[in-house]
Design an enzyme around this catalytic site. Sequence first.
Site, PDB file in Angstrom:
ATOM      1  N   LYS A 123     -22.842  19.005 -43.033  1.00 61.35           N
ATOM      2  CA  LYS A 123     -21.444  18.554 -42.953  1.00 61.35           C
ATOM      3  C   LYS A 123     -20.865  18.574 -44.363  1.00 61.35           C
ATOM      4  O   LYS A 123     -21.421  17.969 -45.281  1.00 61.35           O
ATOM      5  CB  LYS A 123     -21.358  17.149 -42.366  1.00 61.35           C
ATOM      6  CG  LYS A 123     -19.919  16.673 -42.157  1.00 61.35           C
ATOM      7  CD  LYS A 123     -19.882  15.340 -41.419  1.00 61.35           C
ATOM      8  CE  LYS A 123     -18.448  14.890 -41.174  1.00 61.35           C
ATOM      9  NZ  LYS A 123     -18.392  13.595 -40.458  1.00 61.35           N
ATOM     10  N   ASP A 270     -13.770  15.489 -28.577  1.00 59.64           N
ATOM     11  CA  ASP A 270     -14.577  16.387 -29.409  1.00 59.64           C
ATOM     12  C   ASP A 270     -15.574  15.620 -30.262  1.00 59.64           C
ATOM     13  O   ASP A 270     -16.410  16.229 -30.938  1.00 59.64           O
ATOM     14  CB  ASP A 270     -13.680  17.262 -30.299  1.00 59.64           C
ATOM     15  CG  ASP A 270     -12.750  16.436 -31.172  1.00 59.64           C
ATOM     16  OD1 ASP A 270     -11.866  15.774 -30.608  1.00 59.64           O
ATOM     17  OD2 ASP A 270     -12.905  16.451 -32.408  1.00 59.64           O
TER      18      ASP A 270
END
Length: 522
Positions: A123, A270
């Site tokens: 990430k 999401d």
Amino acid sequence: MKNLRINNRFTAELPADPDLTNEVRQVKNTLFSYVNPTKPSNPKLIHASEEVAELVGISKDEIQSEEFLNVFSGKEILPETKPFAMCYAGHQFGNWAGQLGDGRAINLTEVENNNQFYTLQLKGAGKTPYSRTADGLAVLRSSIREYLCAEAMYNLGVPTTRSLSLALSGDQVLRDVLYNGNPAYEKGAVVCRVAPSFIRFGSYEMLTARNELKNLKQFVEFTIKHYFPEITGEPKEQYLQFFQKVADTTREMILHWQRVGFVHGVMNTDNMSIHGITIDYGPYGWLENYDPDWTPNTTDSQNRRYRFGNQPQVAQWNLFQLANALYPLINEAAPLEKILDSFITDFENDYKVMLLSKLGIFTSSEADDKIIKGLEEILQLSETDMTIFFRNLSKIKKEDSVEQAFEKIEYAFYIPEEIRENILGAWQKWFTVYLKRLNSETLTDEERTSKMNQINPKYVLRNYMAQLAIDAADKEDYTLVDELFQLLKNPYDEQTESEKWFAKRPDWARTKVGCSMLSCSS
């Protein structure tokens, strides 16, 4: 990392984006795009979890290697792997947002270890075709928060992604902390997070919204085959079982959130995992003052959609969107509706048992509803620290007077001078009922205390604690990152040497950025 067993089922079996350019665009008829991380200029490892490394097949010695740093900062790519970003859509704050995708996450590979599969994902590793107007990077403060929180949640017993490593990129990243027109450069960082997969509700929403039903069928069957192998039967029955499994694990996850006082802050579809694990740690927070209407997300400050008390209802709403996405495969609404209708009922039943266990009540009585309702109301009469209140409640003994019992939880009040007259009377009335109920339990005080202390944590990652670690890390002092990491490995233990962290939010943190409200970029 010689023992990593690469097994890229996702990319081997599902349709890939044929366009290999890393340009932001609409990506159709596919589930992922190949994309390499942006190479950092001068990576430096800040911290790594030996436990998670072992989980995926990396030795303790390998953590200290240059290869480990390079791979998990995005500088090098593991042999025989092709990193990728997933394509998915979603509802954000209740509104359809269309294509979203991994805008600042890149999946390095899937690995197999001890008959378990894990996806290793960076990430903050740079731009992907799904980055929209952003750069795909992450800053040190948000990376520290995610790295520490995932492991803290795991040790609390909350289903979650795991954290493998935290590294500086050596690059500066421009961010507007509160979206108020004041951008500034910050240190860039990369977190490697680990999960069975990073498949989201929005992954299926995207395919149905675009009428890519062939891909939808293939993807659902892929998911069942690899992640829910216990599901068998005719195709339609399998799809329903899959939805039931996701509903059940989601309910269990939310129950744990409510148990420990965790507020996710951005429960978009999401950001919901089909594994029922907590993903995407952004503007999260722990309930300090017991306020069911509290949300840590500045973006949500007006409508408070994702407030603590609304998390079960939002989870059901998100499941409704997943049901809509699966409907074309089932073509029958009634069985999906049955699962959705039972979600809140089942949650409420589980919640009652959970909350009673936090109170040290492990049998059933007609007085229980009154005790629960009374407590939830009284906790809001004056600022009361949730973690401290429930932890100290275990110190109460059956023979205590109302006054003695009250004294044992007094430390939980933020404004002690408010606890007088009507508020004090309400507490005394509640403790009268509570003590009577405790005396009807068969457990001894010692047995009850032991059980309560396995349910009510002593230490949680309060926002002010994370912010102190961030402030120190900005000055290249990472000792507090490690101190909190070690502390939160055993959140239910007394750890008398760390008693300073069993404390209410300090006054300076009440309005400080990063300690009270956070933005999605936090």
